[in-house]
Write an enzyme that holds these catalytic residues in place. Structure first.
Site, PDB file in Angstrom:
ATOM      1  N   GLU A 251       0.894  -0.987  -0.039  1.00  0.00           N
ATOM      2  CA  GLU A 251       0.043   0.064   0.025  1.00  0.00           C
ATOM      3  C   GLU A 251       1.020   1.147  -0.182  1.00  0.00           C
ATOM      4  OE1 GLU A 251      -2.622  -0.600   3.351  1.00  0.00           O
ATOM      5  OE2 GLU A 251      -3.847  -1.970   1.990  1.00  0.00           O
ATOM      6  N   CYS A 285      -1.952   9.394   2.261  1.00  0.00           N
ATOM      7  CA  CYS A 285      -1.794   8.928   1.148  1.00  0.00           C
ATOM      8  C   CYS A 285      -2.830   9.334   0.293  1.00  0.00           C
ATOM      9  CB  CYS A 285      -1.493   7.302   1.365  1.00  0.00           C
ATOM     10  SG  CYS A 285      -2.711   6.579   2.022  1.00  0.00           S
ATOM     11  N   GLU A 379       4.223  13.223  -4.749  1.00  0.00           N
ATOM     12  CA  GLU A 379       3.545  13.044  -3.531  1.00  0.00           C
ATOM     13  C   GLU A 379       4.280  14.331  -2.641  1.00  0.00           C
ATOM     14  OE1 GLU A 379       3.689   9.840  -1.273  1.00  0.00           O
ATOM     15  OE2 GLU A 379       1.668   9.829  -0.828  1.00  0.00           O
TER      16      GLU A 379
HETATM   17  P1  NAD Z   1       8.811   4.683   4.165  1.00  0.00           P
HETATM   18  O1  NAD Z   1       8.612   4.124   3.031  1.00  0.00           O
HETATM   19  O2  NAD Z   1      10.067   5.617   4.290  1.00  0.00           O
HETATM   20  O3  NAD Z   1       8.850   3.706   5.500  1.00  0.00           O
HETATM   21  C1  NAD Z   1       7.885   3.004   5.776  1.00  0.00           C
HETATM   22  C2  NAD Z   1       8.357   1.868   6.617  1.00  0.00           C
HETATM   23  O4  NAD Z   1       9.328   1.348   5.926  1.00  0.00           O
HETATM   24  C3  NAD Z   1       9.012   2.313   8.049  1.00  0.00           C
HETATM   25  O5  NAD Z   1       8.641   1.383   9.152  1.00  0.00           O
HETATM   26  C4  NAD Z   1      10.502   2.146   7.413  1.00  0.00           C
HETATM   27  O6  NAD Z   1      11.504   1.997   8.350  1.00  0.00           O
HETATM   28  C5  NAD Z   1      10.508   0.886   6.463  1.00  0.00           C
HETATM   29  N1  NAD Z   1      11.660   0.928   5.608  1.00  0.00           N
HETATM   30  C6  NAD Z   1      12.178   2.014   5.057  1.00  0.00           C
HETATM   31  N2  NAD Z   1      13.265   1.536   4.255  1.00  0.00           N
HETATM   32  C7  NAD Z   1      13.046   0.109   4.214  1.00  0.00           C
HETATM   33  C8  NAD Z   1      13.872  -1.000   3.591  1.00  0.00           C
HETATM   34  N3  NAD Z   1      14.879  -0.743   2.737  1.00  0.00           N
HETATM   35  N4  NAD Z   1      13.313  -2.261   4.003  1.00  0.00           N
HETATM   36  C9  NAD Z   1      12.697  -2.474   4.829  1.00  0.00           C
HETATM   37  N5  NAD Z   1      11.804  -1.429   5.286  1.00  0.00           N
HETATM   38  C10 NAD Z   1      12.084  -0.121   5.068  1.00  0.00           C
HETATM   39  O7  NAD Z   1       7.507   5.360   4.134  1.00  0.00           O
HETATM   40  P2  NAD Z   1       7.134   6.648   5.081  1.00  0.00           P
HETATM   41  O8  NAD Z   1       7.491   8.010   4.938  1.00  0.00           O
HETATM   42  O9  NAD Z   1       6.992   6.102   6.726  1.00  0.00           O
HETATM   43  O10 NAD Z   1       5.091   6.896   4.916  1.00  0.00           O
HETATM   44  C11 NAD Z   1       4.843   7.663   4.223  1.00  0.00           C
HETATM   45  C12 NAD Z   1       4.374   7.080   2.860  1.00  0.00           C
HETATM   46  O11 NAD Z   1       3.513   5.980   3.207  1.00  0.00           O
HETATM   47  C13 NAD Z   1       3.666   7.915   1.927  1.00  0.00           C
HETATM   48  O12 NAD Z   1       4.226   7.573   0.475  1.00  0.00           O
HETATM   49  C14 NAD Z   1       2.322   7.345   1.682  1.00  0.00           C
HETATM   50  O13 NAD Z   1       1.732   7.964   0.710  1.00  0.00           O
HETATM   51  C15 NAD Z   1       2.369   5.816   1.883  1.00  0.00           C
HETATM   52  N6  NAD Z   1       1.127   5.397   2.745  1.00  0.00           N
HETATM   53  C16 NAD Z   1       0.463   4.614   1.895  1.00  0.00           C
HETATM   54  C17 NAD Z   1      -0.811   4.307   2.465  1.00  0.00           C
HETATM   55  C18 NAD Z   1      -1.629   3.293   1.628  1.00  0.00           C
HETATM   56  O14 NAD Z   1      -2.602   2.986   2.371  1.00  0.00           O
HETATM   57  N7  NAD Z   1      -1.573   3.337   0.355  1.00  0.00           N
HETATM   58  C19 NAD Z   1      -1.240   4.650   3.680  1.00  0.00           C
HETATM   59  C20 NAD Z   1      -0.460   5.407   4.468  1.00  0.00           C
HETATM   60  C21 NAD Z   1       0.864   5.725   3.897  1.00  0.00           C
END
Ligand code: NAD
Length: 476
Positions: A251, A285, A379
């Protein structure tokens, strides 16, 4: 300073190497707690605990009734301790506490109630045949689920993944976002209090790359990965899942379009459109960040929208009256404020808003931005609404769909025909007509393109978190 431990095999523990990191309160910009910094070794311990609880424990073998009772007890505890959950997410990410109390915490509890009941009440298919065979489907738990979550709706999104995984009899290792670790710890603590056996629900804190996130997604001993976060991270997670052949649900990000037709109820359109981009300081998001308004009502809509945006109360998220809090972190504030330079460089005109004290950004309204400005395509994930005019329905649909994302869209019209016609033409896993953010947990949720792979919710969560098995029996 409070300490936020991992929860592994039913115990609250430090990291094996005792490393810690701070979690920062975005309002004071000071650390408010120390968090266990997980590494490969801590992830291994958590995955082993979850594996043992799955292979030998009672959870997957317990009936839906008994599991459901424990999940409902957990929902009761979330509701009973609403204030504690509300304060922790607000301290971690600056979300207005009124939103936590009225939306995120009730939704977290209902995630457990809904999926517990859904798993108990959903029927499985049976295919009786004249040829003397009876065929039916068993939905068996998949095994150990790795859940990796973002910071923008910490408790709500953790429970959205953990609840269906547990309800279907899996065991779980959750890696919450590093900026918002605290509610996951509380959740695991209360799960034990609700009677969940040790090892069924584990939490490991840490960062993403070269840390707990990467270790968890690359673990050879997990059976599912459910991930919510940025599209770029989703690609990395998908590669890890591919190398171990682990099914993955992604997601990811969005750049939702919000179409306002001239035949819309304009007051209603303004009210929902304000929520769609300024709730949670735009860190959503599903945000309706690209507004397209039909020319006939463009000036009126923009003027009413600006007036409404200026009325939103910005400030200390701990105050019940605050509607827009600070952005969640320094890093995120820097990213969002960088888009103000892009907007100015590309000739956008800022009608209201801008950068405020600390990590705050005022609700911002931009017009006259070219279609292919980065601020229109990427975004921003902040309280920045860009409004552009359109003439015809075809043009509106073309503009809305001109994005690599496919998460959601919103439209306002009083025409029934147009509502159906445009919903069908728009890209996105969800289209809201004359409303926004209304969720039915039975419905599919997810996106296509850069917004992700797969759907969760109702039977879609069942498909993902179980291994369906066909049983073929000779009854001739
Ligand atoms: P992010 O991708 O930076 O981090 C999300 C998670 O992934 C965190 O727990 C982080 O520690 C982990 N992570 C980061 N790099 C990783 C790697 N290489 N391997 C494994 N895990 C890793 O996202 P964010 O900044 O925390 O969240 C914001 C983003 O989430 C926005 O793009 C938003 O649109 C999206 N989002 C989507 C939905 C949906 O339902 N589609 C809902 C909420 C947020």
């Amino acid at each position: 300073m409070p300490f936020i431990p991992h929860v592994i095999a039913g115990r609250e523990v430090e990291s094996l190497d005792s490393n810690r990191f701070p979690t920062i309160n975005p309002w004071t910009r000071q650390p408010w707690a120390e968090v266990a910094l997980g590494s490969q070794a801590d992830v291994n311990a958590a995955v082993n605990a979850a594996r043992q609880a799955f292979d030998q424990g009672s959870w997957p073998r317990m009936g839906f009734q008994e599991r459901g009772r424990i999940l409902h007890r957990l929902a009761d505890l979330i509701e009973k301790n609403s204030e504690e959950f509300s304060r922790t997410d607000t301290l971690d990410m600056g979300k207005p506490i009124s939103d936590m109390r009225s939306k995120d915490v009730p939704r977290a509890a209902s995630n457990f109630r809904f999926f517990a009941d859904h798993a108990r009440l959903t029927a499985a298919e049976s295919f009786p045949s004249d040829a003397g065979y009876h065929v039916y489907t068993r939905y068996e738990p998949a095994g150990v689920v790795a859940a990796i979550t973002p910071w923008n709706f910490p408790l709500m999104l953790e429970t959205w993944k953990v609840a269906p995984a547990l309800a279907w009899g899996n065991t779980v290792v959750l890696k919450p976002a590093e900026d918002t670790p605290s509610s996951a710890w509380l959740l695991a603590k209360y799960a034990l209090e609700a009677g969940m056996p040790p090892g069924v629900f584990n939490v490991v804190h840490g960062l993403g790359p070269d840390s707990a996130g990467q270790a968890l997604s690359e673990s050879p001993d997990i059976d599912r990965i459910t991930f919510t976060g940025e599209s770029a991270t989703g690609r990395i997670i998908a590669r890890a899942a591919a190398s171990n052949l682990v099914p993955v649900s992604l997601e990811l990000g969005g750049k939702g379009a919000n179409l306002v037709f001239a035949d819309a109820d304009l007051a209603l359109a303004v009210e929902w459109s304000i929520k769609a981009i300024f709730n949670n300081a735009g860190q959503v998001c599903l945000a309706g960040s690209r507004l397209y308004v039909q020319k006939l009502v463009f000036d009126r809509f923009v003027s009413e929208f600006v007036t409404a945006a200026e009325k939103l109360r910005l400030g200390d998220p701990m105050l019940e009256t605050t509607q827009v809090g600070p952005l969640a972190s320094q890093q995120h504030f820097n990213k969002v404020s960088g888009y103000f330079d892009v907007i100015c460089r590309d000739g956008g005109s800022i009608l209201t808003g801008g950068i405020a004290d600390g990590w705050q950004v005022r609700p911002t309204v931009v017009v006259s931005l070219p279609e292919h400005s980065r601020a229109m395509c990427e975004e921003i994930f902040g309280p920045v609404a860009v409004i552009s005019p359109f003439e015809t329905e075809e043009e509106a649909v073309r503009l809305a769909n001109d994005t690599p994302y496919g998460l959601n869209a919103i439209l306002f019209t009083e025409s029934l025909r147009r509502g159906h016609r445009v919903s069908a033409a728009l890209k996105g896993g969800t289209v809201w007509v004359n409303c926004f953010f209304i969720r039915d947990l039975r419905a599919p949720f997810g996106g296509s393109g850069d917004s992700g792979i797969g759907r969760e919710g109702g039977t879609y969560s069942r498909e993902f978190f179980t291994e369906p098995k066909a049983v073929v029996m000779d009854v001739g």
